[in-house]
Design a protein around this motif. Structure first.
Motif, PDB file in Angstrom:
ATOM      1  N   UNK A 332      -5.886  -0.205   1.253  1.00  0.00           N
ATOM      2  CA  UNK A 332      -6.871  -0.030   0.181  1.00  0.00           C
ATOM      3  C   UNK A 332      -7.324  -1.382  -0.339  1.00  0.00           C
ATOM      4  N   UNK A 333      -8.600  -1.488  -0.669  1.00  0.00           N
ATOM      5  CA  UNK A 333      -9.068  -2.688  -1.355  1.00  0.00           C
ATOM      6  C   UNK A 333      -8.569  -2.633  -2.800  1.00  0.00           C
ATOM      7  N   UNK A 334      -8.382  -3.795  -3.414  1.00  0.00           N
ATOM      8  CA  UNK A 334      -8.020  -3.766  -4.833  1.00  0.00           C
ATOM      9  C   UNK A 334      -9.090  -3.006  -5.618  1.00  0.00           C
ATOM     10  N   UNK A 340     -16.519  -4.908   1.902  1.00  0.00           N
ATOM     11  CA  UNK A 340     -17.115  -6.203   2.271  1.00  0.00           C
ATOM     12  C   UNK A 340     -16.705  -7.285   1.277  1.00  0.00           C
ATOM     13  N   UNK A 341     -16.732  -6.927  -0.021  1.00  0.00           N
ATOM     14  CA  UNK A 341     -16.348  -7.932  -1.031  1.00  0.00           C
ATOM     15  C   UNK A 341     -14.918  -8.409  -0.793  1.00  0.00           C
ATOM     16  N   UNK A 342     -14.047  -7.471  -0.495  1.00  0.00           N
ATOM     17  CA  UNK A 342     -12.644  -7.846  -0.295  1.00  0.00           C
ATOM     18  C   UNK A 342     -12.482  -8.709   0.963  1.00  0.00           C
ATOM     19  N   UNK A 343     -13.150  -8.313   2.050  1.00  0.00           N
ATOM     20  CA  UNK A 343     -13.048  -9.079   3.302  1.00  0.00           C
ATOM     21  C   UNK A 343     -13.560 -10.513   3.098  1.00  0.00           C
ATOM     22  N   UNK A 344     -14.692 -10.633   2.388  1.00  0.00           N
ATOM     23  CA  UNK A 344     -15.252 -11.970   2.159  1.00  0.00           C
ATOM     24  C   UNK A 344     -14.346 -12.800   1.257  1.00  0.00           C
ATOM     25  N   UNK A 366     -13.963   1.121   0.780  1.00  0.00           N
ATOM     26  CA  UNK A 366     -12.812   1.004  -0.119  1.00  0.00           C
ATOM     27  C   UNK A 366     -11.516   0.665   0.617  1.00  0.00           C
ATOM     28  N   UNK A 367     -11.620   0.516   1.941  1.00  0.00           N
ATOM     29  CA  UNK A 367     -10.432   0.169   2.753  1.00  0.00           C
ATOM     30  C   UNK A 367     -10.751  -1.005   3.669  1.00  0.00           C
ATOM     31  N   UNK A 368      -9.712  -1.659   4.162  1.00  0.00           N
ATOM     32  CA  UNK A 368      -9.879  -2.646   5.239  1.00  0.00           C
ATOM     33  C   UNK A 368      -8.861  -2.344   6.332  1.00  0.00           C
ATOM     34  N   UNK A 369      -9.214  -2.749   7.533  1.00  0.00           N
ATOM     35  CA  UNK A 369      -8.296  -2.560   8.664  1.00  0.00           C
ATOM     36  C   UNK A 369      -7.681  -3.905   9.036  1.00  0.00           C
ATOM     37  N   UNK A 370      -6.377  -3.884   9.235  1.00  0.00           N
ATOM     38  CA  UNK A 370      -5.649  -5.095   9.613  1.00  0.00           C
ATOM     39  C   UNK A 370      -5.074  -4.876  11.008  1.00  0.00           C
ATOM     40  N   UNK A 371      -5.391  -5.741  11.955  1.00  0.00           N
ATOM     41  CA  UNK A 371      -4.876  -5.589  13.319  1.00  0.00           C
ATOM     42  C   UNK A 371      -3.551  -6.327  13.478  1.00  0.00           C
ATOM     43  N   UNK A 372      -2.632  -5.668  14.157  1.00  0.00           N
ATOM     44  CA  UNK A 372      -1.290  -6.248  14.340  1.00  0.00           C
ATOM     45  C   UNK A 372      -1.256  -7.080  15.628  1.00  0.00           C
ATOM     46  N   UNK A 373      -2.210  -8.003  15.740  1.00  0.00           N
ATOM     47  CA  UNK A 373      -2.355  -8.699  17.035  1.00  0.00           C
ATOM     48  C   UNK A 373      -1.739 -10.087  17.038  1.00  0.00           C
ATOM     49  N   UNK A 374      -1.054 -10.457  15.947  1.00  0.00           N
ATOM     50  CA  UNK A 374      -0.396 -11.776  15.917  1.00  0.00           C
ATOM     51  C   UNK A 374       1.103 -11.578  15.751  1.00  0.00           C
TER      52      UNK A 374
END
Ligand code: PLP
Length: 400
Positions: A332-334, A340-344, A366-374
């Motif tokens: 969830x975004x804060x 977009x605001x949160x990603x930026x 209202x959400x962002x996706x985080x990839x577990x690629x690292x």
């Protein structure tokens, strides 16, 4: 001479920007400003392709028989390899001649399936949020996308009751994808039974995208559509080697299921491409023969990263549910911030790249996706940078 006055076709002009292309621009800008980026944006697995696959490809490359045009419908050997794998994996028998088709990556097939079956104005049912090809393919074909908005309170599962009968009656295709990109949600077998009954009742082509067939944890085993009795009468399922076998750049996928639907897709493709390079089909066959031990290693890798990052985010106030599959966390975004605001904000303050949820449709706002690629060292650095930048999740009752 500038050709600015030449307009692209409407089907291109009216498409919203492909968010990953937009993200690339933002990343380039941040790099130019000297940011040290950590890219958790795309689902691009970081590891190497397994050695037996690379070795098989090198040997195939040395054979001049593989250098010409491949058969349109794929080599007999790869098609057989696909159906053998499917039988071993799901105990479902398929005809390699008619019920399996190699693809130039599954995105290609998912998109072209819409071009093969959707007429301008036809309704296509697509969850929101969804993997972009599920709605962009129908849009390119001139179809009307009916968004089935997914809700966290329903664990991001499609509620078939949300689809009005009048729309269902007109719909040509229903796309769906569990384990899901982007939400990482999974669906119980009963859900698959319900959606098959729904598609049969309304005579809709059912398209399941099982991209994350093997990336499942803690003993969870994702369901394949074709395991459900009656599914093959109306459905197809897309698979990819990109994720499980770290082969995203190779572009190898396949579709299995209803022979009539596959035939239509194949007919379209004979007008667009010459099939998958034979060398890649040899590599694909080798990948599908990788032992379970390899799969367990991959699953363990993503499970470890999942646990590490969920724990890290919990220190920052996020309560992220333990995902059963995929290579993503969906957070969830804060409060008060758009995706977009949160990603930026995160990019500017930390150099960490995330994907805004609305890239997957309005239902992802209202959400962002985080990839577990690292690896975990790098994910630890992400949490550290969030802490230093004061980025955390705030609830209505204050900072956790
Ligand atoms: C759900 C889903 N389907 C399909 C794809 C595309 O896979 P491929 O590399 O086979 O085109 C992705 C890639 O992220 C995905 O998440």
């Amino acid at each position: 001479m500038s050709l600015d006055w030449i307009e692209p076709a409407e089907r291109i002009k009216t498409l919203p920007t492909y968010v990953f292309a937009h993200l690339d621009e933002l990343k380039a800008k941040a790099l130019a400003q000297g940011q040290d980026l950590i890219d958790l944006g795309m689902g691009n697995p970081g590891g190497p392709t397994p050695k037996p696959v690379v070795d098989a490809a090198i040997a195939a490359l040395q054979d001049a028989n593989n250098h010409g045009y491949p058969p349109f419908a794929g080599t007999t050997s790869f098609r057989q390899g696909i159906t053998d794998w499917y039988r071993r994996r799901y105990d479902v028998l398929l005809n390699p001649e008619t019920e399996a088709l190699p693809l130039l990556g599954s995105k290609e097939g998912l998109t072209h399936l819409a071009m093969a079956y959707v007429n301008p104005g036809d309704f296509v049912l697509v969850p929101s949020p969804a993997y972009p090809a599920h709605f962009r393919g129908p849009m390119l074909a001139g179809g009307k996308v009916y968004n089935i908005i997914l809700k966290p309170e329903n664990n991001w599962l499609i509620d078939l009751k949300d689809i009005p009968d009048t729309i269902a009656e007109q719909a040509k295709i229903l796309y769906f994808n569990y384990p899901s990109n982007p939400t990482a949600a999974t669906a119980p077998r009963e859900f698959f039974q319900d959606i098959v009954a729904f598609a049969r009742k309304h005579e809709i082509i059912l398209v399941h995208d099982l991209c994350y067939a093997e990336l499942a944890f803690d003993g969870y085993q994702p369901t394949s559509l074709l395991e459900i009795p009656g599914a093959k009468d109306i459905g197809v399922e897309f698979h990819t080697l990109s994720k499980t076998y770290n082969m995203a750049g190779w572009r190898v996928g396949f579709v299995v299921g209803n022979s009539h639907i596959i035939k239509g897709l194949g007919t379209l493709k004979t007008n667009l491409d010459y099939g998958l390079f034979s060398v890649l089909q040899v590599a694909g066959e080798a990948a599908l023969q990788m032992p379970d031990k390899y799969l367990h290693q991959v699953q363990e890798l993503y499970r470890t990263r999942r646990d590490f990052l969920i724990q890290g985010f919990s220190q920052l106030g996020w309560d992220v549910p333990k995902t059963k599959a995929t290579m993503y966390l969906w957070i969830k975004c804060p409060p008060g911030m758009s995706s977009i605001e949160f990603v930026l904000d995160v990019l500017q303050k930390t150099g960490v790249v995330l994907t805004p949820g609305n890239a997957f449709g309005d239902g992802g706002e209202g959400y962002v996706r985080v990839s577990l690629i690292k690896d975990c060292d790098c994910l630890g650095e992400v949490i550290q940078r969030f802490k230093q930048a004061g980025i955390c999740y705030k609830s209505e009752v204050g900072v956790y």
